[in-house]
Every structure is written in structure tokens, then in C-alpha cells.
Design an enzyme around this catalytic site. Structure first.
Site, short mmCIF file in Angstrom:
data_model
loop_
_atom_site.label_atom_id
_atom_site.label_comp_id
_atom_site.label_asym_id
_atom_site.label_seq_id
_atom_site.Cartn_x
_atom_site.Cartn_y
_atom_site.Cartn_z
N ARG A 380 0.82 -1.21 0.00
CA ARG A 380 0.00 0.00 0.00
C ARG A 380 0.85 1.26 0.00
NH1 ARG A 380 -4.71 -1.41 4.39
NH2 ARG A 380 -6.09 -2.60 3.04
N VAL A 502 -6.66 -3.68 -6.33
CA VAL A 502 -5.86 -4.62 -5.54
C VAL A 502 -5.40 -3.99 -4.22
CG1 VAL A 502 -5.07 -5.86 -7.57
CG2 VAL A 502 -3.73 -3.94 -6.74
N GLU A 503 -4.92 -4.84 -3.31
CA GLU A 503 -4.48 -4.43 -1.98
C GLU A 503 -5.57 -3.65 -1.26
OE1 GLU A 503 -1.97 -5.64 -0.73
OE2 GLU A 503 -0.23 -5.70 -2.04
N GLY A 504 -6.82 -4.11 -1.40
CA GLY A 504 -7.96 -3.40 -0.86
C GLY A 504 -8.57 -2.53 -1.95
#
Length: 828
Positions: A380, A502-504
Site C-alpha cells: 500500500r 488490488v491491496e484493498g
């Protein structure tokens, strides 16, 4: 009159004490002194004085820390809080406990310490890291052809993969003692950013092994045996890692993954009876999965026979499984939006693995979610923001140049006001994005794991990147939408949504994570109150709650006083560092920080546990916190760069935009808080004169554009990190060459226009006018060559690729030679 004056004086003193956040004992002393003075010089009767002193004594006893306060006030409140606080799941608690609070905590305090922020060292690369970015990274950029990768091969060529492995790209985060590069977070960011400007496939293929995955998890949690075996192999590219978390039935709700493992004993490698796990899973969207040799796997572990000695539901667990393990199915692939990086599903049923495949061994069974949350900062904070900034830097460099080179109506399109509006957004957004990227990477290198900040930069840098590439495509028009080897934007445009998901996913990140997590982690008292309600020891629970609750009350009172005073005065009396534009904006951000801290507490009070479900309100609170962080980063960047005057338009545009967005987020909250009375009160306290922060002006936007459509120090700083080949036959190298050629030819073109106005030239324009001007001595041969070069390079830039009618691969043409009107008539 004396009574009125005393009341006014009392209110003024109380306001000052609240503004300065003095302890309760100082309040008590000040009020006692005031009351004594009133008794000595006022006209109150003895009964009135007695009543006032009694109230002061009772108030002091209940509001100053004391056993009486804890027994009479805090104990009942603690019992109430235990009943009304919403339940927090184990995965939510582990997310809250993960990472560290960094500058987001200062912004939540209502009184950010700007000197502390400015004192953080400017993030810089080491000599070794700089040599790598300017050496092997540039070499890799020269090796890749994005059209070939995405249109023909759908993968990196074998020799490129080998170069990536041989030169250590897959081991940038692995310490040197294990054979890795041992690079900083900033270096990781710079590498990914530069690769993104050349090939999204190369960038993703490099970023994933260096982000959330086996290497990082091993570094933090692996056993010595696991580290010594796997890390050297990962660093050398002997193992290709992937990490499998997302299941078809559990995407955003990763804590609810259905994949499971059962602790059992089984035969392993030749009949050895070992303690292990029988795992069943189905995963998808796994980057590098189809070529992985080492599968990182997240699953829920059950121990029905209590072979590990703990609970039957042990919790989420992480394991490393070689992909040649019997029962592992891997190798197929997805095709995300014309991106050619490897991504695909994998699955297995009743696959037996020994216990030493668990990352960290048996001691870390059930610790997987905490491990993931603690390691999420890299993906992130570093990789995805670098990707968003890389796309934006490419867009800024090329759109500025294209706006100067491309002409319509005998004028560069970059000078049209409609185009200027888009180009200004590109430059202003990029300035604040790059500032946040660098500042956040610097925090990670200082040892922080900023969980809330990582969500902020992941969301806002990918979202702003999406706006930037959209604006770049609008300016390029047909040049941007026609695919082919000479199109340097289309693949970035197509692939931008990948980082959004992606990644949340970004919707989830904005509406549930930034404030939902930040409200508890960043707030100076909320987490302490929650922890006190869960403390089993009664004495410690009461003492902790008492200190946290009354600290919270004082915090709200102080922020109310600060927000109203600073709103009424425009924060012009707030102490702040620097002078000029930075000084004034530090004052404004302090004011908005106080307002945010107040409104966050009001929202939590009004909505209680339901705020968690009011995702749009939570998102707006998160937007305020995010814009304050981005603006802080822009100001720090300006200071770190030595406050160059030609960067001021970019700084001012980005700050004006951030303040306007912040203001609108506040008004969105005012308009939607359920209690209309409280909403109106908050609007008056925070913005007593109504809306104050306008979007960037047209004039300011024009100044930003001027810094982008011509070579300059500001443009070089803003687009630093873009790979620009020194080759006119390369689309980007040719565009930069055309920019310089066109600017060099502009004075000569002015001579031709002047001669035409005087009637000295009869040709209609183009090559014929240039030849006539040369023949008549209006220009000399060197100037004629400047015109010819500019025309040739401009023509090359504006042309697009064309293909056979059947879109076969045997022929790709691009007409680059200047074409005269006479030639076109002849062709017709």
C-alpha cells in the site's frame, strides 16, 4: 455591569485555557483565583459566594484526577461503555493493532507539530541505489518493448526475465546477508515508478516479489531455517514467489476466507510420520501465480484433535508451499485488461504439508492475519503509489510536450484554454502525488509501518493517477486511442483500473479503512478507551478508562475552542513555520486539523457504533484526513527541495485543490449528519463565514501549464524518474526531441509569418514557404534546417500506427515524412 464583566472575563479565561489545552489543575487554580478576585472586588453576597465556591470544589473534585472521580463518574461510565461499544472481530482487532501511527496521529490531534514534520530528513537514495536506478533499471527499460510484450508475447521475453533475476530485481528488499540488495523503501519506489513509465508488465513483475509476499513475511516472521533456505533463492531468482489470499467467495472480506487446513499427522517424503496440515483451497487473481515455484498461501486452520494444544479454530495461518507439491494445481492464467504480467488461479484439495511449511513454524499458526496486516505497508505504501505516480509522470511529460508540438488553427494546442485546464490538473495532481509518495516511503525507511497512511496513499495516488491518465488521453485525442508501437499512453490507460482493485479495492479503502481504522488508531484517546473496556483487571481498567475518558472530554472542548477561534480569525494568529505561501498554508492546515478532530468526535458521538455502517459519512471524514496528509506532503516537498520559486505554481495549485476538496468533504458531512441542529452548529463553528476555499484559478492553471509545455527546471523536477530514451526513433525519445526542435524553430516561424504579412512570400505555407524564404534571404540555411527538423519530428509525433485490414502482424506502417499539399493532390 460588574457581573457582566466578570462573566465575560470568565468566559475569556476558560476559552484561553481550553485553546491551550492546560491540565485540569490549572483550570481549578485559574477559576479559584478568579472567584477570589470576584469575592474581593465584586458585589456578590455571601450566599452567592458560598454557592460558587461549593460548585468549584465539587467540580474540582469530579474533574481533577482522584479516587472520588474514578468511583463516582468513571466507574458507571466504564460499565456503560462496555455495554454499548460494538463488538470487534478478531480480524478487525488485528487490523487495528497492526502497523504504527505516524503523521496521521498529528493531524488527528488538532494541533500538528509542523516543525517535527519538517525536521524529518529528506528521503534520498544512497549512491548504490542511485547507481542501480540509473544503471540496471535504465538497461531493463531499454530492453523492453511494451507493444511486443502486451500485443504479441503476452509476457516478458525470456532474456528479460533472466536479466531481472540476474541483476537482483527480485531481491531488492532482501538484506545483503541473504544475497539481496537490501534497498530502502524509497529505492523500491523509484525502481517501480521508473519501470512503470516504460512497461507496466515489467513494473508489476518486479514489484510483487518485493511487496506483500513470501520474502517480506519470511523477513519478519520466518524461522532461521526458512530464512536461510528461501531468502537466498528468492534473491537470486531461483524461486519465483506468489502470494495467494483472495478466494472467489472472499475478496474484500479476506478475513472470511473459506480455504481451510486441518492439523493432522501424515506420511511425508518416504513414509516419515510428521505433524502437518491437510489443506484445501481455491484462489484467484494471484499475480505471478502461473509461473510461481513457491506459493504463499493464506487459509483458516482448524485443530479438532488439539494436536497443537490450543483452540480447535486456530485462526488464519500462512504457509509456503513449493508448487511441485503433490496436489497443487497451478499454471493457468487470467488476462487483466491487456496487461501481460502473469496472474492466475490456483487450487488444491486435501494437500498434505508438513508443519515446517507454516511461516514461522507451529508457533505462528493462527497468527496469519496479524502477520498480513503488519506487512501490508509495503504494497500500500510503496508499490501501488509508485505505479500511480509513474503513470502520472509519463502523462505529464508526454502531454506537456505533445501540447506544445501539436498545432491546430496555427497555434500549439497546449495554449488553448480548454486544453490548459486538463494539463493544469495533470501538473497539479502530480506534484502532490509525488510529494506523498516520497514522504511516505521516507516514513517506512524511518522504521514506521503507517497502516492508515498506507491506505491514504494507496487510494488517493491511484485515484488521482486515474484522473491524470484520463486528462492525458483527452489532450492526445486520436493519438491516444489508436493502438500500436508508437502509442505511449494506451496501455497505461487500459491498465490503470488494475491498481484500483488490488491491496484493498478503492471503494472499500475509502469508505471503510481510512477513517474506520484511522478514527481508532490515530485518535489520541479512542483506542485507549476501548482497551480499557477490555482490560480484565478492574483497577487497571478503571484507571486507564478514567484517564482516557477525561482526556477525551478535554480534547473535544479544546478543539471546539480552537476550531471556532481559528475559523473566526482565519487562523492568522496560529504560530507556524516558514513565510509566504508555506506559512499561510501551515496555519490553514492547523485550523482544518482542529476542525477535523472536533467533527470526528461529534460524528462518533452522534452516530456511535452505527458510524461503522454509515460508509459515506466515514468516507468523507477519511477524505478530510487524506487531503490534510497530501497537503502536508506537498509543503514538506517544497521545503525539502529548497523552496524553488518556479515550483510555486505547482505547490499553490495542489494546495488550493486539496483545500477545496477538504472543504467540500466537510460540507458533505454537514449536509448528511442525522442531527440537523448539531450539523448547523458544526458548520457555524468550522466555517463561520461560509465556504472559503475556491478551486485553483484559471490564471494559476496557466502558470502550471507554462511549466510543463517547455523544458525547465520545474518540469525536470516534476517528471524526474521517467525513462526517456536518447533515441529519436523511440516514441517518447522522439517526442522530447520534437519538443526541443519545435521550440528552436518558433522564432524562425515568426519570421515567415511576418514576411507573409508584408507580402514578401507567396507560398501558402509548409515546405514551399520555407524554401521561398530561404531563396529570398528571409532566413538562412541553418534556420531552414531548424524548420525542416521541426516539421519532420512534429510529423513523426502526430502520426499513428496503421495495420493491414485483417490486423495481421506482418505489416505495421507509420508515415513520418512531411507531405505537401501538392503531393496530396497528386495522390488524390
Amino acid at each position: 455591569m460588574t457581573v457582566a464583566l466578570c462573566i465575560v472575563a470568565t468566559l475569556a479565561v476558560a476559552w484561553t485555557l481550553a485553546y491551550l489545552r492546560v491540565p485540569a489543575i490549572v483550570w481549578t487554580a485559574a477559576l479559584a483565583i478568579g472567584l477570589a478576585g470576584y469575592g474581593a472586588y465584586g458585589h456578590a453576597g455571601s450566599a452567592t459566594l458560598t454557592l460558587l465556591w461549593a460548585l468549584l470544589v465539587i467540580g474540582a473534585a469530579l474533574l481533577n484526577p482522584s479516587p472520588l472521580r474514578r468511583a463516582v463518574v468513571s466507574a458507571p461510565l466504564l460499565a456503560l461503555f462496555r455495554r454499548i461499544l460494538p463488538q470487534v472481530s478478531q480480524t478487525e482487532q488485528e487490523a487495528l493493532d497492526a502497523g504504527t501511527v505516524w503523521w496521521d496521529g498529528d493531524l488527528f490531534s488538532g494541533k500538528p507539530d509542523w516543525n517535527k514534520l519538517l525536521a524529518y530528513p529528506k528521503p534520498t537514495l544512497t549512491a548504490e541505489e542511485r547507481a542501480f536506478v540509473d544503471g540496471p533499471v535504465d538497461e531493463l527499460c531499454r530492453m523492453v518493448n511494451d507493444w511486443q510484450i502486451t500485443h504479441e508475447l503476452h509476457d516478458l521475453p525470456p532474456h528479460v526475465w533472466q536479466f531481472i533475476k540476474d541483476r537482483g530485481f527480485l531481491g531488492m528488499i532482501i538484506p545483503k546477508r541473504y544475497g539481496g540488495m537490501g534497498f530502502s523503501a524509497l529505492a523500491h519506489s523509484e525502481v517501480v515508478m521508473k519501470l512503470t513509465t516504460r512497461s507496466g508488465t515489467a513494473a508489476v513483475s518486479v514489484m510483487v516479489p518485493n511487496s506483500l509476499g513470501p520474502a517480506e513475511l519470511l523477513l519478519h516472521y520466518g524461522t532461521d531455517e526458512q530464512k536461510n533456505h528461501y531468502l537466498p533463492r528468492l534473491a537470486q531468482g531461483l524461486e519465483m514467489p506468489c502470494f495467494a489470499l483472495t478466494s472467489p467467495e472472499a475478496g474484500s472480506d479476506a478475513g472470511g476466507i473459506p480455504d481451510f487446513g486441518i492439523v493432522c499427522r501424515g506420511d511425508w517424503q518416504g513414509g516419515r510420520d510428521v505433524l502437518g496440515i491437510r489443506v484445501t483451497w481455491e484462489k484467484r487473481y494471484i499475480t505471478l501465480g502461473p509461473i510461481a515455484t513457491l506459493l504463499g498461501l493464506a487459509f483458516r486452520l482448524y485443530d479438532p484433535d488439539r494436536l497443537l494444544g490450543g483452540a480447535t479454530d486456530a485462526g488464519i495461518t500462512l504457509a509456503l508451499i513449493p508448487t511441485d507439491t503433490p496436489g497443487v494445481h497451478i499454471g493457468r492464467r487470467h488476462l487483466p485488461l491487456n496487461a501481460a504480467f502473469m496472474n492466475g488461479p490456483n487450487w488444491g484439495k486435501d494437500v498434505f504439508i508438513p508443519m515446517d511449511y507454516v511461516i514461522g513454524g507451529a508457533a505462528y499458526c493462527g497468527q496469519g492475519w496479524k502477520m498480513l496486516m503488519n506487512c501490508l505497508a509495503a504494497g500500500r505504501s510503496i508499490s501501488l503509489p509508485a505505479n500511480g505516480v509513474g503513470i502520472s509522470k509519463l502523462s505529464a511529460l508526454t502531454t506537456g510536450a505533445y501540447g506544445r508540438v501539436r498545432t491546430q488553427f496555427k497555434m500549439s494546442i497546449g495554449r488553448f484554454e480548454g486544453v490548459e485546464e486538463a494539463v493544469a490538473r495533470i501538473g497539479g495532481n502530480l506534484y502532490i502525488m509525488d510529494a506523498a509518495r516520497v514522504m511516505t516511503a521516507g516514513a517506512v525507511d524511518l522504521g514506521e509501518k503507517p497502516s492508515v497512511v498506507s491506505a491514504i496513499v494507496k487510494y488517493h495516488l491511484t485515484e488521482r493517477g486515474r484522473q491524470v491518465i484520463n486528462d492525458a488521453m483527452d489532450v492526445h485525442g486520436g493519438k491516444g486511442i489508436c493502438m500500436g508501437p508508437s502509442n505511449y499512453l494506451a496501455r497505461a490507460y487500459q491498465q490503470t483500473p488494475i491498481a484500483i482493485t488490488v491491496e484493498g479495492a478503492n471503494i472499500l479503502t475509502r469508505s471503510m479503512i481510512i477513517f474506520g481504522q484511522g478514527a481508532i488508531r490515530g485518535h489520541p484517546y479512542v483506542l485507549r478507551e476501548i482497551n480499557a473496556t477490555r482490560e480484565p483487571d478492574p483497577a487497571r481498567a478503571l484507571a486507564g478508562f478514567d484517564a482516557a475518558f477525561f482526556g477525551h472530554v478535554a480534547f473535544v472542548v479544546s478543539n471546539f475552542a480552537r476550531a471556532l477561534w481559528q475559523g473566526l480569525t482565519g487562523a492568522r494568529f496560529v504560530a507556524a513555520p516558514g513565510d509566504g505561501v508555506p506559512h499561510r498554508h501551515f496555519q490553514i492546515l492547523t485550523r482544518l486539523s482542529s476542525a477535523f478532530a472536533l467533527l470526528a468526535d461529534v460524528a462518533m458521538f452522534v452516530l456511535g457504533g452505527s458510524l461503522k455502517r454509515k460508509e459515506r459519512l466515514s468516507a468523507r471524514l477519511g477524505d478530510i484526513l487524506s487531503q490534510l496528509y497530501l497537503a502536508s506532503a506537498a509543503l514538506k516537498r517544497f521545503r525539502d527541495d529548497g523552496e524553488p520559486a518556479d515550483d510555486l505554481p505547482f505547490l499553490r495549485w495542489s494546495l488550493a485543490d486539496a483545500l477545496n476538496r477538504t472543504q467540500e468533504a466537510f460540507y458533505g458531512l454537514f449536509d448528511n449528519l442525522p442531527s440537523r441542529v448539531i450539523a448547523r452548529l458544526m458548520r457555524f463553528v468550522i466555517f463561520p463565514y461560509g465556504r472559503e476555499f475556491e478551486p485553483p484559478t484559471d490564471a494559476l492553471g496557466q502558470r502550471v501549464v507554462q511549466g510543463l509545455i517547455a523544458p525547465s527546471a520545474a518540469r525536470a523536477r516534476l517528471t524526474r524518474g521517467v525513462f526517456v530514451p536518447d533515441d529519436e526513433n523511440d516514441p517518447i525519445g522522439g517526442l522530447e526531441a520534437a519538443l526541443h526542435a519545435v521550440i528552436a524553430a518558433e522564432p524562425v516561424e515568426a519570421k515567415l509569418r511576418d514576411a507573409a504579412r508584408r507580402g514578401a512570400l507567396t507560398a501558402r505555407g509548409g515546405d514551399e514557404a520555407a524554401r521561398e524564404a530561404l531563396d529570398q534571404g528571409v532566413i538562412d540555411r541553418a534556420e531552414h534546417e531548424l524548420l525542416a527538423r521541426a516539421a519532420r519530428l512534429r510529423r513523426k509525433v502526430i502520426m499513428v500506427d496503421d495495420f493491414p485490414k485483417d490486423l495481421g502482424r506482418s505489416e505495421i506502417t507509420q508515415t513520418t515524412q512531411p507531405v505537401t499539399f501538392e503531393a496530396l493532390r497528386g495522390r488524390a
